[in-house]
Design an enzyme around this catalytic site. Structure first.
Site, mmCIF file in Angstrom:
data_model
loop_
_atom_site.group_PDB
_atom_site.id
_atom_site.type_symbol
_atom_site.label_atom_id
_atom_site.label_comp_id
_atom_site.label_asym_id
_atom_site.label_seq_id
_atom_site.Cartn_x
_atom_site.Cartn_y
_atom_site.Cartn_z
ATOM 1 N N ASP A 181 2.014 -5.818 4.062
ATOM 2 C CA ASP A 181 1.710 -4.251 4.443
ATOM 3 C C ASP A 181 -0.415 -4.741 4.992
ATOM 4 O OD1 ASP A 181 -0.448 -1.985 3.774
ATOM 5 O OD2 ASP A 181 2.152 -1.243 2.815
ATOM 6 N N SER B 15 1.069 4.292 5.246
ATOM 7 C CA SER B 15 2.111 2.838 4.988
ATOM 8 C C SER B 15 3.244 3.730 4.684
ATOM 9 C CB SER B 15 1.709 1.709 3.592
ATOM 10 O OG SER B 15 0.607 1.487 3.816
ATOM 11 N N ASP C 208 -2.956 -5.828 2.289
ATOM 12 C CA ASP C 208 -3.827 -4.653 2.858
ATOM 13 C C ASP C 208 -4.624 -4.227 2.141
ATOM 14 O OD1 ASP C 208 -3.715 -2.095 3.916
ATOM 15 O OD2 ASP C 208 -2.999 -1.047 2.119
ATOM 16 N N HIS D 106 -8.531 -3.344 3.779
ATOM 17 C CA HIS D 106 -9.290 -2.556 2.713
ATOM 18 C C HIS D 106 -10.592 -3.182 2.464
ATOM 19 C CE1 HIS D 106 -7.258 0.927 4.322
ATOM 20 N NE2 HIS D 106 -5.894 0.327 2.935
HETATM 21 ZN ZN LIG Z 1 -3.720 0.365 3.304
#
Ligand SMILES: [Zn+2]
Length: 480
Positions: free
Chosen positions: A51, A100, A284, A288
């Site tokens: 991700d 997502s 992911d 971030h």
């Molecule tokens: Zn994200």
């Protein structure tokens, strides 16, 4: 005129070449009529999703492995080298940049969705997902993630809700669809309200409900390694699982350990094969946080899990399809040419070198953990202590320290966690590993594919094509 006259043999050759080229181009334009239709669809399908880790996630980790560990990476070295490489666009129905939920809906259902929607197309259609079709064909199905199991990416492969935040509804749908295996975090949505750690707003005890349906339930690493039965529910944390750098290795299993169990469980006692979705969400989450060390460690773990599927493929090469991909890029990470001082034309240019990876490997905690250590109102002394305890050899520029203490970052970029993002900028200043954003970007992502049907994923395609190719391969299974 005479230039147009060709000898007879040359004309024949030209006709042959043109005919052959036409045949080849028709084959390449109609993948469903190609190799896939000539052989039954793959019996075993692995869908790996890093991700938020786009092309740079893989490339940064590939370089890190070479420089720091003198190792390769399974995805480029084995899956792409022996299989194929594709790129897919990521945009949803209503934006240039996806979340997502919309991305996983495109990849699982074959239609563009609006941001936030799960398993529901922008035009209102609710098609069956590739996993629901796989289950109808008698395949065993499984979902594995380091996120909460009800998080958008795994949920879009079997669930249908208008808003990805309807977590308890997603869990209720899991009970109905009954995937053979569910492994990840997110116990909070399985506990009845009032029970410590519960986030549900009703009295349903979903762990008990799954047990009633024949599931074995496990909640830590050692229980997972001993787990037996035909259906498995493993919930290792209340919400998302830990970053690889912070993981308590006695309690929480790694992604590759979960993958090992998933293969063992799903392969057992089924003639019709399996389809498994395996996600590392932390690529992911770390993106971030603009946390390069955590992205690399998460991607390394993701690649280890892909390595287990590759070992399985070597045993069943004609029946196993491995797909390793992503839903979108997060953060636009890349090593760049930077200046030693901010905004000064006279400042020296600093080039990224292999030594920067050696600095990155010295970081032993995630930036999420670093932000937790500093607390909601960091003091100057606490910041100095954090730097000397966990970032030896790194310098925190005075302007950045000020921004960190004020939790005020420049620009209008969305900052996920101002403290973590300020530390991300500090690491960038010291290593040249800069981030363009702390949110998702519109870059296309790669699809590495190996095994029967892998050629369908080659080239530059839309993310909805990902599901369409799987539908084609599953349709072919019908003719077995
Ligand atoms: Zn994200």
């Amino acid at each position: 005129m005479s230039r147009l006259k060709k000898p007879k043999a040359l004309s024949l050759l030209l006709v042959t070449v043109v005919t052959l080229a036409g045949y080849l181009s028709v084959r390449s334009m109609a993948p469903g009529l190609g190799a896939a239709a000539q052989s039954p669809g793959p019996k075993y399908i692995f869908i790996f999703l890093a991700d938020g880790a786009g092309i740079t996630g893989m490339e940064t980790t590939r370089m890190f492995n070479r420089v720091v560990h003198n190792e390769g990476l399974n995805i480029p070295d084995k899956i792409i080298k022996q299989g194929s490489l594709g790129l897919i666009t990521v945009h949803p129905a209503d934006s240039l940049t996806t979340d997502s939920a919309a991305a996983a809906t495109a990849m699982a259902s074959g239609c563009k969705a609006k941001i936030g929607a799960l398993g529901i197309c922008a035009d209102g259609r609710v098609p069956k997902t590739v996993m629901e079709i796989g289950k109808e064909k008698g395949m065993r199905i499984g979902l594995v993630t380091t996120a909460a199991i009800y998080d958008a990416s795994p949920a879009a492969f079997t669930g249908h809700v208008s808003d990805r935040k309807f977590f308890s509804l997603i869990v209720d749908q899991y009970l109905r669809v009954a995937p053979d295996l569910l492994l990840g975090g997110g116990r909070d949505q399985f506990l009845p309200q009032g029970r410590p750690g519960s986030s549900r707003k009703d009295d349903k005890d979903m762990i008990a409900a799954f047990a009633k349906k024949g599931y074995t339930y496990v909640s830590d690493r050692s229980e997972l390694s001993r787990a037996k039965g035909s259906k498995l529910l493993g919930l290792f944390t209340l919400q998302e699982m830990s970053f690889e750098l912070d993981r308590d290795k006695d309690k929480e299993p790694s992604l590759s350990e979960m993958t090992e169990t998933a293969i063992r469980f799903l392969e057992a006692g089924n003639q019709r094969g399996f389809m498994v979705f395996i996600e590392n969400e932390n690529t992911d989450a770390a993106g971030h946080m603009t946390d390069v060390a955590s992205v690399i460690q998460a991607y390394r773990e993701f690649d280890r899990a892909v390595g287990l599927a590759y070992a399985f493929y070597r045993k069943h090469p004609r029946e196993t399809l491995i797909l390793a991909t992503s839903d979108h890029d997060t953060g636009g990470l890349g090593f760049t040419l930077a200046l030693e001082e901010p905004s000064s034309r006279r400042a020296k240019r600093v080039d990224a070198t292999e030594a920067d990876f050696k600095k990155i490997v010295s970081i032993g905690i995630s930036l999420k953990k670093a932000a937790e250590i500093l607390g909601p109102d960091p003091t100057s002394e606490a910041v100095d202590r954090l730097m000397s305890d966990h970032f030896k050899g790194f310098t925190l520029a005075p302007d950045l320290k000020k921004m960190l203490l004020n939790k005020q970052l420049p620009g209008r970029n969305i900052y996920t966690d101002p403290v973590a993002n300020a530390l991300g900028m500090m690491i960038a200043n010291n290593t040249q590993a800069y981030w363009g954003a702390s949110g998702h970007t519109s870059q296309p992502v790669l699809v590495a594919a190996l095994g029967p049907g892998s050629e369908l994923f080659r080239g530059y395609q839309d993310n909805t094509d990902f599901a369409k190719h799987l539908f084609t391969l599953l349709r072919d299974k019908n003719s077995e």
